[in-house]
Design an enzyme around this catalytic site. Structure first.
Site, short mmCIF file in Angstrom:
data_model
loop_
_atom_site.label_atom_id
_atom_site.label_comp_id
_atom_site.label_asym_id
_atom_site.label_seq_id
_atom_site.Cartn_x
_atom_site.Cartn_y
_atom_site.Cartn_z
N ASN A 192 -149.54 -29.36 -17.40
CA ASN A 192 -149.52 -29.47 -18.85
C ASN A 192 -148.01 -29.86 -19.05
O ASN A 192 -147.67 -30.68 -20.05
CB ASN A 192 -149.78 -28.08 -19.52
CG ASN A 192 -151.09 -28.13 -19.83
OD1 ASN A 192 -151.71 -28.36 -20.70
ND2 ASN A 192 -151.85 -27.16 -19.16
N HIS A 241 -152.97 -22.09 -24.40
CA HIS A 241 -154.01 -21.18 -23.70
C HIS A 241 -155.45 -21.75 -23.90
O HIS A 241 -156.08 -22.15 -24.84
CB HIS A 241 -154.12 -19.83 -24.83
CG HIS A 241 -155.06 -18.79 -24.09
ND1 HIS A 241 -154.58 -18.38 -23.09
CD2 HIS A 241 -156.04 -18.01 -24.94
CE1 HIS A 241 -155.70 -17.26 -22.58
NE2 HIS A 241 -156.26 -17.21 -23.75
N HIS A 260 -146.20 -14.47 -17.39
CA HIS A 260 -145.35 -13.54 -17.61
C HIS A 260 -145.23 -12.92 -19.11
O HIS A 260 -145.21 -13.80 -19.89
CB HIS A 260 -143.79 -13.52 -17.08
CG HIS A 260 -142.97 -12.42 -17.22
ND1 HIS A 260 -142.93 -11.27 -16.39
CD2 HIS A 260 -142.40 -12.04 -18.40
CE1 HIS A 260 -142.00 -10.43 -17.09
NE2 HIS A 260 -141.81 -10.84 -18.42
#
Ligand SMILES: Nc1nc2c(c(=O)[nH]1)N[C@@H](CN(C=O)c1ccc(C(=O)N[C@@H](CCC(=O)O)C(=O)O)cc1)CN2
Ligand SMILES: NCC(=O)N[C@@H]1O[C@H](COP(=O)([O-])[O-])[C@@H](O)[C@H]1O
Length: 227
Positions: free
Chosen positions: A21, A137, A116
């Site tokens: 990405n 996502h 994270h």
């Protein structure tokens, strides 16, 4: 998109892994598809992240900053309070690095496979500095929050309980993957398609979506400067 008098939106990318990405953003900028954005640097928390190789090839500065190897948490620590405290200190130190005056300050942070979960110790100082954070996502809003979303959705499809999933870019808030969606795309499962093939298809669409979402948010930022 960006007028001649407007400088591109300054973007910091955070990535923990393969960086495809991140590469999609690099390529979109270099081909002129994404004119209102400039990637100023990469931060990774994994020294073996292929995103580092991509940054080097693109001449983008990168920083490696890790919860354990930078001394915020002892490897294998199981005491919940110590883990929470170590993560808070890491998050605060990471925000301080992003905001340090000896480097260019970003206007937008893009989480591109950043693995994270941030606490308020990172989110609050970044919000005070009026820096937006977006995340890509591989799920639809309010479905399969968290890690391994593709695999979990695929399991549901195999069990006959799901016919489609999707991908989204969303603003980042404390509650993981629950920030306001920016761009959402539904993706149908295909009968007989195996997991690896499906993941490739999902990533293909992600690479388009992250550019679209970045263009949208970067334009709002550029046009909103000084207001
Ligand atoms: N406060 C927020 N932090 C982050 C968000 C967010 O929306 N709010 N998005 C994530 C990205 N992400 C899903 O999109 C995600 C990444 C990682 C995890 C996770 O469980 N991480 C574990 C460690 C996993 C590992 O190291 O392999 C952890 O942080 O303990 C959940 C969701 C980025 N941050
Ligand atoms: N919960 C966050 C999450 O799962 N993010 C996902 O990690 C992958 C990173 O791929 P990349 O390193 O090739 O860009 C992407 O599929 C991204 O949506």
């Amino acid at each position: 998109m960006t007028g001649p008098e407007e400088s591109p939106c300054r973007i910091l990318v955070m990535a923990s892994g393969f960086g495809s990405n991140f590469q999609a953003l690099i390529d979109a900028i270099s081909t002129g598809q994404l004119r209102n954005s400039r990637i100023i640097s990469l931060i990774t928390n994994r020294r073996n992240a292929h995103a580092i190789v991509r940054a080097d090839k693109a001449g983008i500065p990168w920083d490696y900053f890790n919860l354990i190897s930078n001394g915020f948490l002892r490897k294998g620590e199981t005491d919940e309070q110590k883990v929470a405290e170590g993560r808070q200190r890491y998050d605060a130190a990471l925000a301080a690095r992003v905001l340090s005056t000896d480097k260019e300050r970003p206007e937008l942070i893009i989480l591109a496979g950043w693995m994270h979960v941030f606490s308020g110790a990172f989110l609050e100082p970044i919000e005070r500095a009026k820096i937006r954070i977006i995340n890509i996502h591989p799920a639809l809003p309010r479905e399969f929050d968290g890690a391994m979303a593709i695999e979990r959705a695929f399991e549901e499809f195999k069990a006959g309980r799901l016919t489609r999933t999707g991908i989204m870019a969303h603003y980042v808030i404390d509650e993981v993957d629950r920030g306001a969606p920016i761009v959402v795309k539904e993706i149908e499962f295909r009968k007989g398609e195996e997991l690896e093939e499906f993941k490739e298809r999902m990533h293909f669409h992600e690479h388009e979506l992250i550019v679209k979402a970045t263009a949208k948010v970067a334009q709002e930022i550029v046009e909103g400067r000084g207001t």
